[in-house]
Design an enzyme around this catalytic site. Structure first.
Site, PDB file in Angstrom:
ATOM      1  N   LYS A 104      19.267  21.667 -20.697  1.00  0.00           N
ATOM      2  CA  LYS A 104      18.953  20.472 -19.900  1.00  0.00           C
ATOM      3  C   LYS A 104      19.939  19.335 -20.105  1.00  0.00           C
ATOM      4  O   LYS A 104      20.216  18.568 -19.192  1.00  0.00           O
ATOM      5  CB  LYS A 104      17.538  19.987 -20.221  1.00  0.00           C
ATOM      6  CG  LYS A 104      16.455  20.856 -19.618  1.00  0.00           C
ATOM      7  CD  LYS A 104      15.107  20.155 -19.658  1.00  0.00           C
ATOM      8  CE  LYS A 104      14.057  20.939 -18.900  1.00  0.00           C
ATOM      9  NZ  LYS A 104      13.631  22.185 -19.608  1.00  0.00           N
TER      10      LYS A 104
ATOM     11  N   GLU B 293      10.692  11.833 -15.012  1.00  0.00           N
ATOM     12  CA  GLU B 293       9.304  12.212 -15.238  1.00  0.00           C
ATOM     13  C   GLU B 293       9.334  13.401 -16.177  1.00  0.00           C
ATOM     14  O   GLU B 293      10.332  14.124 -16.252  1.00  0.00           O
ATOM     15  CB  GLU B 293       8.615  12.565 -13.923  1.00  0.00           C
ATOM     16  CG  GLU B 293       8.753  14.010 -13.483  1.00  0.00           C
ATOM     17  CD  GLU B 293      10.164  14.428 -13.154  1.00  0.00           C
ATOM     18  OE1 GLU B 293      10.984  13.566 -12.768  1.00  0.00           O
ATOM     19  OE2 GLU B 293      10.454  15.637 -13.292  1.00  0.00           O
TER      20      GLU B 293
ATOM     21  N   SER C  94      18.224  30.143 -22.742  1.00  0.00           N
ATOM     22  CA  SER C  94      18.259  28.750 -22.261  1.00  0.00           C
ATOM     23  C   SER C  94      17.922  27.723 -23.327  1.00  0.00           C
ATOM     24  O   SER C  94      18.335  26.569 -23.241  1.00  0.00           O
ATOM     25  CB  SER C  94      17.316  28.590 -21.072  1.00  0.00           C
ATOM     26  OG  SER C  94      16.014  29.027 -21.391  1.00  0.00           O
TER      27      SER C  94
HETATM   28  C1  PLP Z   1      13.053  23.311 -18.999  1.00  0.00           C
HETATM   29  C2  PLP Z   1      13.419  24.630 -19.522  1.00  0.00           C
HETATM   30  C3  PLP Z   1      13.463  25.778 -18.694  1.00  0.00           C
HETATM   31  C4  PLP Z   1      13.026  25.780 -17.248  1.00  0.00           C
HETATM   32  O1  PLP Z   1      13.791  24.997 -16.391  1.00  0.00           O
HETATM   33  P1  PLP Z   1      14.853  25.610 -15.389  1.00  0.00           P
HETATM   34  O2  PLP Z   1      15.215  24.454 -14.535  1.00  0.00           O
HETATM   35  O3  PLP Z   1      14.188  26.706 -14.630  1.00  0.00           O
HETATM   36  O4  PLP Z   1      15.979  26.105 -16.194  1.00  0.00           O
HETATM   37  C5  PLP Z   1      13.893  26.985 -19.248  1.00  0.00           C
HETATM   38  N1  PLP Z   1      14.235  27.073 -20.545  1.00  0.00           N
HETATM   39  C6  PLP Z   1      14.191  26.006 -21.372  1.00  0.00           C
HETATM   40  C7  PLP Z   1      14.571  26.190 -22.797  1.00  0.00           C
HETATM   41  C8  PLP Z   1      13.787  24.755 -20.895  1.00  0.00           C
HETATM   42  O5  PLP Z   1      13.747  23.711 -21.724  1.00  0.00           O
END
Ligand code: PLP
Length: 391
Positions: free
Chosen positions: A84, A106, A373
């Protein structure tokens, strides 16, 4: 700029907001494709976020599953522990360039709020995060984190006091204070230009992956897998590979307690198209067309819509979308922790859970890249509750 991705996207907003978005689009187009922005953005990604993130060959996991060679794109190693921050840095640099003194966002679970508060501290911006009263209660520690970072957390008590109501408040504030305020959106969702802009700030994931895999293997991968909430980490990995048509690309949504139970967060399984948060896309609705609440064990995937670019990629068949249940995701969580010593975010565990089901059927010469992610530190309480209950 094209406001749509095929039949999806657009800008379904009141006139006052449309004017603000037109200015935003122009500033984005004029500034973010130029050399000055690119230099600044790259500099912060390198020196603050810690990019490029590693592309790690998960040798033990590969051997255990006995199929394709597995690589993990390590977004979990970024500062603040997820992808993010890539997007937040891009948007706040743009906000500064536009002369804004204040950013708002938000947040539901608090992750995007913490990332935005982090960027605001770094760039010395005033910061207000809108959060439902119910979510503030559930995510007390993230509220404290945001406050430590100097942000104000504004409690939202309208409606159900959750994310949807926080989004409405943030849009209202954006319209009322467009002169000094910039709205930082957390995924590839919302009205144009946000889905496009956020993708541009996340596509670095795939660009790095491409040069790293060329260096390591001398060729492109056969499969890419990423989890999909709004879809920003997934499109970030996928985007630079879309043009290579023989690469198979898979997005994994949250199947919750199972699609049939109704407790899930899969916009594609529901197969309904409508307007949500200013965009046209696939979303979860009831028979009257109202937005249905989403459910997932993972707070970051708990969203009833999906980014419009993913909706388009689904329709043209370029990306395949699947879902895995809470249980399958938690099996992926445990699998990676035990075999590689890496505790993944529960969001990312959905991609791992799906990979665990298809990789054994692939042949050993194939290569699969999974987007990790985020890291799982934030999820240990949830995992503790889950595993002490089921075992
Ligand atoms: C917020 C988040 C997501 C989901 O958001 P996307 O916009 O679909 O990437 C996925 N993995 C992690 C670790 C997150 O913090």
């Amino acid at each position: 700029m094209n406001k749509n991705f095929g039949n999806y996207g657009g800008q379904y907003v009141p006139e006052a907001l449309a004017e603000t978005l037109t200015k935003l689009e122009k500033a984005f187009k004029d500034y973010c494709y130029g050399e000055e922005f690119k230099y600044e953005y790259k500099k912060y990604l390198k020196e603050y976020v810690g990019r490029p993130s590693l592309l790690y060959h998960a040798d033990r996991l590969t051997k255990l599953l006995g199929g394709a060679k597995i690589y993990l794109k390590r977004e979990d190693l970024n500062h603040t522990g997820a992808h993010k921050i890539n997007n937040v840095i891009g948007q706040i640099l743009l906000a500064k360039h536009m002369g804004k003194k204040r950013v708002i966002a938000e947040t539901g679970a608090g992750q995007h709020g913490v990332a935005t508060a982090t960027g605001a501290a770094l760039f010395n911006m005033e910061c207000t995060i809108f959060m439902g009263a119910e979510d503030m209660r559930r995510q007390e520690l993230n509220v404290f984190k945001m406050e430590m970072l100097g942000a104000k957390v504004q409690e939202v008590t309208s409606g159900t006091s959750t994310l949807k109501d926080a989004v409405d408040m943030a849009f209202e504030e954006y319209v009322n204070r467009a002169d000094d305020t910039f709205y930082v959106v957390g995924s590839v969702v919302g009205p144009h230009p946000y889905p496009l802009m956020v993708r541009e700030f996340q596509k670095v994931i795939g660009e790095e992956t491409k040069s790293q895999i060329m260096e390591l293997e001398g060729r492109l991968p056969d499969y890419l897998i990423g989890c999909v909430g709004g879809g920003s980490n997934a499109i970030g990995l996928f985007y630079d590979f879309l043009k290579h048509e023989d690469i198979k690309i898979i997005g994994v949504e949250a199947g919750g307690k199972g699609i049939k139970t109704g407790f899930h967060a899969s916009a594609f399984e529901d197969e309904k198209v409508g307007i949500i948060h200013g965009m046209k896309t696939y979303m979860m609705t009831d028979d009257e067309g109202n937005i249905k609440p989403a459910y997932s064990i993972s707070a970051g995937l708990d969203y009833p819509g999906v980014g419009p670019e993913h909706a388009h990629l689904k329709d043209i068949g370029r990306v395949k979308y699947v879902s895995v249940t809470d249980d399958e995701a938690m099996a992926g969580f445990k699998l990676l922790s035990k075999t590689e010593g890496i505790i993944p975010a529960i969001e990312s565990s959905h991609a791992l859970g799906y990979a665990a089901s298809i990789v054994p059927k692939m042949n050993k010469e194939e290569i699969v890249v999974i987007n990790l992610s985020g890291r799982g530190d934030k999820d240990v309480n949830t995992a503790y509750d889950y595993f002490t209950k089921v075992e």
